[in-house]
Structure formats: structure tokens, C-alpha cells
Design a protein around this motif. Sequence first.
Motif, PDB file in Angstrom:
ATOM      1  N   GLU A  28       2.332   0.122   4.046  1.00 50.15           N
ATOM      2  CA  GLU A  28       2.010  -1.236   4.482  1.00 50.15           C
ATOM      3  C   GLU A  28       2.536  -2.187   3.423  1.00 50.15           C
ATOM      4  O   GLU A  28       2.429  -1.912   2.222  1.00 50.15           O
ATOM      5  N   SER A  29       3.105  -3.309   3.865  1.00 49.98           N
ATOM      6  CA  SER A  29       3.700  -4.229   2.905  1.00 49.98           C
ATOM      7  C   SER A  29       3.462  -5.682   3.292  1.00 49.98           C
ATOM      8  O   SER A  29       3.587  -6.056   4.456  1.00 49.98           O
ATOM      9  N   ARG A  30       3.112  -6.472   2.297  1.00 48.05           N
ATOM     10  CA  ARG A  30       3.092  -7.926   2.414  1.00 48.05           C
ATOM     11  C   ARG A  30       3.955  -8.515   1.303  1.00 48.05           C
ATOM     12  O   ARG A  30       3.643  -9.558   0.728  1.00 48.05           O
ATOM     13  N   ALA A  31       5.024  -7.802   1.014  1.00 49.63           N
ATOM     14  CA  ALA A  31       5.923  -8.205  -0.069  1.00 49.63           C
ATOM     15  C   ALA A  31       7.359  -8.222   0.436  1.00 49.63           C
ATOM     16  O   ALA A  31       7.795  -7.310   1.147  1.00 49.63           O
ATOM     17  N   GLN A  32       8.084  -9.229   0.047  1.00 52.87           N
ATOM     18  CA  GLN A  32       9.480  -9.336   0.434  1.00 52.87           C
ATOM     19  C   GLN A  32      10.297  -8.254  -0.281  1.00 52.87           C
ATOM     20  O   GLN A  32      10.118  -7.997  -1.461  1.00 52.87           O
ATOM     21  N   ARG A  48       0.874  -1.182   0.000  1.00 54.00           N
ATOM     22  CA  ARG A  48       0.000   0.000   0.000  1.00 54.00           C
ATOM     23  C   ARG A  48       0.908   1.227   0.000  1.00 54.00           C
ATOM     24  O   ARG A  48       1.800   1.349   0.846  1.00 54.00           O
ATOM     25  N   VAL A  49       0.673   2.101  -0.959  1.00 52.40           N
ATOM     26  CA  VAL A  49       1.543   3.258  -1.160  1.00 52.40           C
ATOM     27  C   VAL A  49       0.756   4.546  -0.986  1.00 52.40           C
ATOM     28  O   VAL A  49      -0.306   4.725  -1.593  1.00 52.40           O
ATOM     29  N   ALA A  84      -2.567   3.919  -3.300  1.00 55.76           N
ATOM     30  CA  ALA A  84      -2.712   2.813  -4.236  1.00 55.76           C
ATOM     31  C   ALA A  84      -2.279   1.507  -3.587  1.00 55.76           C
ATOM     32  O   ALA A  84      -1.326   1.474  -2.806  1.00 55.76           O
ATOM     33  N   VAL A  85      -2.983   0.438  -3.916  1.00 54.92           N
ATOM     34  CA  VAL A  85      -2.557  -0.917  -3.574  1.00 54.92           C
ATOM     35  C   VAL A  85      -2.108  -1.572  -4.868  1.00 54.92           C
ATOM     36  O   VAL A  85      -2.884  -1.683  -5.823  1.00 54.92           O
ATOM     37  N   ILE A  86      -0.845  -1.965  -4.916  1.00 50.46           N
ATOM     38  CA  ILE A  86      -0.272  -2.499  -6.151  1.00 50.46           C
ATOM     39  C   ILE A  86       0.594  -3.706  -5.839  1.00 50.46           C
ATOM     40  O   ILE A  86       1.055  -3.913  -4.712  1.00 50.46           O
ATOM     41  N   ASP A  87       0.826  -4.524  -6.863  1.00 46.22           N
ATOM     42  CA  ASP A  87       1.776  -5.622  -6.741  1.00 46.22           C
ATOM     43  C   ASP A  87       3.174  -5.045  -6.593  1.00 46.22           C
ATOM     44  O   ASP A  87       3.539  -4.086  -7.306  1.00 46.22           O
ATOM     45  N   ALA A  88       3.952  -5.628  -5.705  1.00 46.26           N
ATOM     46  CA  ALA A  88       5.303  -5.127  -5.482  1.00 46.26           C
ATOM     47  C   ALA A  88       6.144  -5.166  -6.746  1.00 46.26           C
ATOM     48  O   ALA A  88       7.008  -4.305  -6.953  1.00 46.26           O
TER      49      ALA A  88
END
Length: 328
Positions: free
Chosen positions: A78-82, A36-37, A100-104
Motif C-alpha cells: 500500500e502506498s501514499r507516496a509518489q 506499507r511494506v 512495517a509502515v515507514i516514510d517512503a
Amino acid sequence: MARAWHLMSRPKGLPTADNFALKELAEAPLGDGQIRVANRWLSVDPYMRGRMNDVKSYVPPFQIDAPMDGGAVGEVVESRAQGLSAGDHVLHMAGWRDEAVIDAKAATKLPDLGVQPQAFLGNLGLTGGTAYFGLLEAASAREGDIVFISAAAGAVGSAAVQIAKAKGMTVIGSARGPDKCDFVRSLGADAAVDYSAGPIVKSLSAAAPNGIDVYFDNVGGDHLDAAFALARQNARFAICGMIDSYNSGEPAAFRYIMRVIAMRIRMQGFIYTDYLPRLGEFHRDMGQWIAAGQVQSRDTVVEGLERMPEAFLGLFEGTNTGKMLVKV
């Protein structure tokens, strides 16, 4: 709640405020591999006008009543990405919104080059990369060339002026009005022509009495025709954009186009993404030029997401000097 600008209708000619609407976005949960950016800076670019038309092009058109997008720099909240954590700054394409919520994998973590984050939307981003590859690759410009750059006070044009000077070229830039011409000369241009003061072909003839070897085109129309008129043998033209025709939709008439044959002019259209595999060399060279003071930036900053369409329309009214940015 996050908000994004939506395209509500396709413009006919120059867009108006009625073509856009700022709407709230439904809250998006974060999935695995996503971030989340919170956007801090939004890019405003002329190519976005083409995306408002329902035509097939190198980038898909904006969809009606759907969030628009474009270049943006933001902070990961917020991050759920390595590999990406809260506090990291990233470059991505989910602009025209405040969050924005985007793929890392669709975001690039900004390297620590000792510059402000918004520089990656300007001279270290699409703007500078377009100038760099367009000038040095599409136009094969080299030391000693006489280069004509249209819209030289704009984002891409001002970068192209400075790159050309760093590479030892003679530079003539066009701009609108005395103040912008002064700015172009302050970048190191050897001459600046005010296209609002009279026929551009006459002004360019005076500034380049021996003709030009390279033309970097941001405008099209009468500027491109003037370049045809002044081109020397084996001149090379890099066609970056034609803002003169983006809203009119009318084909330009060229008085001097027949000189393409006699002067063996090579014209090359190009797109920044053609050169993505070579971004490393661009960042290396541009980073060195910035560190040495050979390339500097000047931004026109509009404050607030609410003013995004205003900033965009300003591109066609010439309200910007250098890069147009929206600070969220």
C-alpha cells in the motif's frame, strides 16, 4: 495483525531466548508520504549485539519493550507516496517484523539488476558494501597484496575474499572446521586456516610465510594478534568487527601488538555508512563482478519470523556459511 520482535531485557554475555518477545503491533494507518511494506527477507548481523547494550555508539541502542529493527527487503502493499507503488520491492531498516509502515524516504526502491531481492541484504547491500569499502578504502588494499581475512566463511568475510581475488590479491582466510575452510577455498582463496585446529598465529605463519600486507578484521582477539605477528612493513588493517568480544565484554590481550611500531602498521576502523555517498561506484563494480561470476553468494536461510532470535544467536555459534537471512 503485524508482529515484531521486542527486546525485553539487556543480555549479560550471550543473549538467550528470554531476552526477546514476539508481540503484535497496533494497526498503523498510512499517512501521506508513507508506504506499507510486507517484509520478505530479514537481515541478521553481528552488529545488532552491540545495540542490545545501553551504551552510546554509532547506532542507537534498542529500547526495552520496543520493536527492534534492522535491514529488510519487502514488497510495497500500500502506498501514499509518489514514486512507489504496490508491487515494488524496497530495502529499508524496519526489520525484525513481518510488516512495517515507514516514510517512503526511508526506503530504497530496488534497481533491476537481474538478481534476487535478498541479494540487496548481502553482496549488493550492507554486507558487500562493508567488504568493498573496508578492503579497498579503509585498508587501501591493492593488486599484489597478501591479504588475511578473518571469519572468511561469513557474510562480510566471504565477500571480501572474492573482492580481493577480483582485484588481483593473494588471499588467506580463516574459518572454523574443514567444511568452512573448503568453502573459503571454493571462493578463490589461496589458503584457508582452520582456527579451531590450533593456535591461529601458528597456522597463519604456515599459510603466509612471507607475512601479510593487509588484515581485514571481523573477529579481533587472537586473530588480530596473529595479524600483528605476521604484518609486513607498512601493513594496513581494516577493523570491521570484533565478534570475539561482543558477548564477553572482556578486553583482549595482545602479545604482538608492539609490532605496530616497528612495522609502521596503520589501523583504520570504519563503518559502512561512512561511504553512503559512494554507493553508486560500489553497485557498479559489484554488479559487474556478479555478472561475470567473480562474486557469488551463499546464504544460510532460516524460515519464519518466529525463528529470528534463533538465527541471530546462530551467528555466535557459527551455524551460518555466508549471509544469515530470515525468510518471512
